[in-house]
Design an enzyme around this catalytic site. Sequence first.
Site, PDB file in Angstrom:
ATOM      1  N   ASP A  24       0.832  -1.203   0.000  1.00  0.00           N
ATOM      2  CA  ASP A  24       0.000   0.000   0.000  1.00  0.00           C
ATOM      3  C   ASP A  24       0.868   1.255   0.000  1.00  0.00           C
ATOM      4  OD1 ASP A  24      -2.302   1.482   0.032  1.00  0.00           O
ATOM      5  OD2 ASP A  24      -2.672   1.243   2.175  1.00  0.00           O
ATOM      6  N   ASN A  26       1.468   3.387  -2.856  1.00  0.00           N
ATOM      7  CA  ASN A  26       2.093   3.829  -4.114  1.00  0.00           C
ATOM      8  C   ASN A  26       1.615   5.230  -4.504  1.00  0.00           C
ATOM      9  OD1 ASN A  26       3.205   1.309  -4.237  1.00  0.00           O
ATOM     10  ND2 ASN A  26       1.939   0.569  -5.935  1.00  0.00           N
ATOM     11  N   HIS A  41       3.222   3.361  -8.868  1.00  0.00           N
ATOM     12  CA  HIS A  41       3.110   1.927  -9.153  1.00  0.00           C
ATOM     13  C   HIS A  41       4.391   1.417  -9.814  1.00  0.00           C
ATOM     14  CE1 HIS A  41      -0.944   2.124  -7.842  1.00  0.00           C
ATOM     15  NE2 HIS A  41      -1.425   2.774  -8.888  1.00  0.00           N
ATOM     16  N   SER A  70     -10.306  -6.740  -5.833  1.00  0.00           N
ATOM     17  CA  SER A  70     -11.637  -6.634  -6.461  1.00  0.00           C
ATOM     18  C   SER A  70     -12.099  -5.174  -6.445  1.00  0.00           C
ATOM     19  CB  SER A  70     -12.668  -7.443  -5.682  1.00  0.00           C
ATOM     20  OG  SER A  70     -12.227  -8.737  -5.494  1.00  0.00           O
ATOM     21  N   GLU A  71     -11.787  -4.503  -5.331  1.00  0.00           N
ATOM     22  CA  GLU A  71     -12.226  -3.108  -5.175  1.00  0.00           C
ATOM     23  C   GLU A  71     -11.463  -2.160  -6.108  1.00  0.00           C
ATOM     24  OE1 GLU A  71     -11.476  -5.137  -2.579  1.00  0.00           O
ATOM     25  OE2 GLU A  71     -13.522  -5.432  -1.840  1.00  0.00           O
ATOM     26  N   TRP A  73     -11.093  -2.330  -9.123  1.00  0.00           N
ATOM     27  CA  TRP A  73     -11.813  -2.116 -10.382  1.00  0.00           C
ATOM     28  C   TRP A  73     -12.590  -0.796 -10.357  1.00  0.00           C
ATOM     29  CZ3 TRP A  73     -10.100  -4.669 -14.255  1.00  0.00           C
ATOM     30  CH2 TRP A  73      -9.721  -5.998 -14.158  1.00  0.00           C
ATOM     31  N   LEU A 135      11.341 -20.391  -4.783  1.00  0.00           N
ATOM     32  CA  LEU A 135      10.291 -19.540  -4.208  1.00  0.00           C
ATOM     33  C   LEU A 135       9.002 -19.610  -5.041  1.00  0.00           C
ATOM     34  CD1 LEU A 135       9.432 -17.208  -2.233  1.00  0.00           C
ATOM     35  CD2 LEU A 135      10.255 -15.625  -3.990  1.00  0.00           C
ATOM     36  N   SER A 200      -8.428  -5.100   4.502  1.00  0.00           N
ATOM     37  CA  SER A 200      -8.887  -4.808   3.135  1.00  0.00           C
ATOM     38  C   SER A 200      -9.205  -6.049   2.288  1.00  0.00           C
ATOM     39  CB  SER A 200      -7.859  -3.929   2.396  1.00  0.00           C
ATOM     40  OG  SER A 200      -7.630  -2.751   3.110  1.00  0.00           O
ATOM     41  N   GLU A 211       1.065 -13.718  12.062  1.00  0.00           N
ATOM     42  CA  GLU A 211       1.606 -12.543  12.747  1.00  0.00           C
ATOM     43  C   GLU A 211       1.462 -11.357  11.797  1.00  0.00           C
ATOM     44  OE1 GLU A 211       2.706 -12.212  15.799  1.00  0.00           O
ATOM     45  OE2 GLU A 211       2.563 -14.353  16.278  1.00  0.00           O
TER      46      GLU A 211
HETATM   47  C1  FPP Z   1      -1.538   0.244  -3.485  1.00  0.00           C
HETATM   48  O1  FPP Z   1      -1.159   1.575  -3.542  1.00  0.00           O
HETATM   49  C2  FPP Z   1      -1.011  -0.549  -4.572  1.00  0.00           C
HETATM   50  C3  FPP Z   1      -1.745  -1.076  -5.593  1.00  0.00           C
HETATM   51  C4  FPP Z   1      -3.184  -0.877  -5.727  1.00  0.00           C
HETATM   52  C5  FPP Z   1      -1.129  -1.841  -6.681  1.00  0.00           C
HETATM   53  C6  FPP Z   1       0.097  -2.622  -6.376  1.00  0.00           C
HETATM   54  C7  FPP Z   1       0.868  -2.715  -7.610  1.00  0.00           C
HETATM   55  C8  FPP Z   1       2.198  -2.646  -7.734  1.00  0.00           C
HETATM   56  C9  FPP Z   1       3.138  -2.591  -6.615  1.00  0.00           C
HETATM   57  C10 FPP Z   1       2.737  -2.579  -9.097  1.00  0.00           C
HETATM   58  C11 FPP Z   1       3.356  -3.729  -9.675  1.00  0.00           C
HETATM   59  C12 FPP Z   1       2.934  -5.057  -9.203  1.00  0.00           C
HETATM   60  C13 FPP Z   1       3.517  -6.162  -9.655  1.00  0.00           C
HETATM   61  C14 FPP Z   1       3.131  -7.497  -9.112  1.00  0.00           C
HETATM   62  C15 FPP Z   1       4.542  -6.096 -10.687  1.00  0.00           C
HETATM   63  P1  FPP Z   1      -2.266   2.692  -3.663  1.00  0.00           P
HETATM   64  O2  FPP Z   1      -2.370   3.058  -5.081  1.00  0.00           O
HETATM   65  O3  FPP Z   1      -3.529   2.192  -3.035  1.00  0.00           O
HETATM   66  O4  FPP Z   1      -1.645   3.833  -2.818  1.00  0.00           O
HETATM   67  P2  FPP Z   1      -2.393   4.967  -1.987  1.00  0.00           P
HETATM   68  O5  FPP Z   1      -3.183   4.266  -0.917  1.00  0.00           O
HETATM   69  O6  FPP Z   1      -1.270   5.754  -1.440  1.00  0.00           O
HETATM   70  O7  FPP Z   1      -3.239   5.705  -2.960  1.00  0.00           O
END
Ligand code: FPP
Length: 244
Positions: A24, A26, A41, A70-71, A73, A135, A200, A211
Amino acid sequence: MSHNTAAGMERENDIPRHIAIIMDGNGRWANARGLPRGEGHRAGAESVREAVETCRQLGVDYLTLYAFSSENWNRPKKEIDSLMKLLERFLREKLPEMLKQNVRLHAIGRLGMLPESCRQEINQAIEKTRNNNGLNLILALSYGSREEIVDATRNIAVKVAHGEISPEDIDTTLFSSHLYTSNIPDPDLLIRTSGELRISNFLLWQISYSEIVISPKNWPDFRNADLRAAVDEYARRHRRFGTV
Ligand code: FPP
C-alpha cells in the site's frame, strides 16, 4: 530445527515459510513527489523485484502479493489500464530472471476479469515456471477474500447438490481445499505498508493465525532492509510464542 526448502536452501525456523504483503502507499509516494500515481506503481514494481530477491535469500517458500484487489476495479480507467500494462510488462521482462532464479509463479483471484493480454502474460509465466521448485510467487489479482469464500462455498454447494459430498463432510480442511489457495500453506507473516491498520479483504480465512507487521513506509520505499526487519520482528514474536 532447520527446514530444507525445495530450493535446497536452509531455511531457519525463525524464517516464515509464507509471507503475504498488502503493498500500500504507491499513490501517496507519488503524490508526495508531485508525480502521477502511475509513477508510484512503477516504483512499486521495483520493490516487488526486491521482495522476491530478499525472500529467495532468506529461504522463504511462498510470497503472496496483493497486486490488484476486487475493489481496485472502481479506480479510474486510466489508472487500471496503466496498472495492467505495468503488470504485463513486469511479467514479460522478469520471466528470464524468474526462470534463472527458480521462481514459480501462481495467481489467485477472479482472473477471468483481467484483460486478455494480461491473462496471456500471466498464463505464459505460470506455464514456463511450472517446473521451478524455489520460491513460489503468488500474485493476488482481481482478488477479494469474500469473493474467494463465496466461490468456494458455491463449489462445495454444487458438490453437495450432486451428491458427491454430504453436508457433514464440510469441515475446515475441506473448506480450505476449495479456496484459490488450496495447495498453499497459510501465511505465517502478513505485512502491510503505509501504516494503515486494515486487512482490506485480503486472505481473511488464511490469516487466522498469521503474525501481522505494519510498516509506516509506502510500498515504493519498502526495500530489502525493511523486509528483513519485518522478518526479525516475526522471529522475536515467534521465539516468545515457542517458550510459552
Ligand atoms: C496500493 O497503492 C497498490 C496497488 C493498488 C497496486 C500494487 C501494484 C504494484 C506494486 C505494481 C506492480 C505489481 C507487480 C506485481 C509487478 P495505492 O495506489 O492504493 O496507494 P495509496 O493508498 O497511497 O493511494
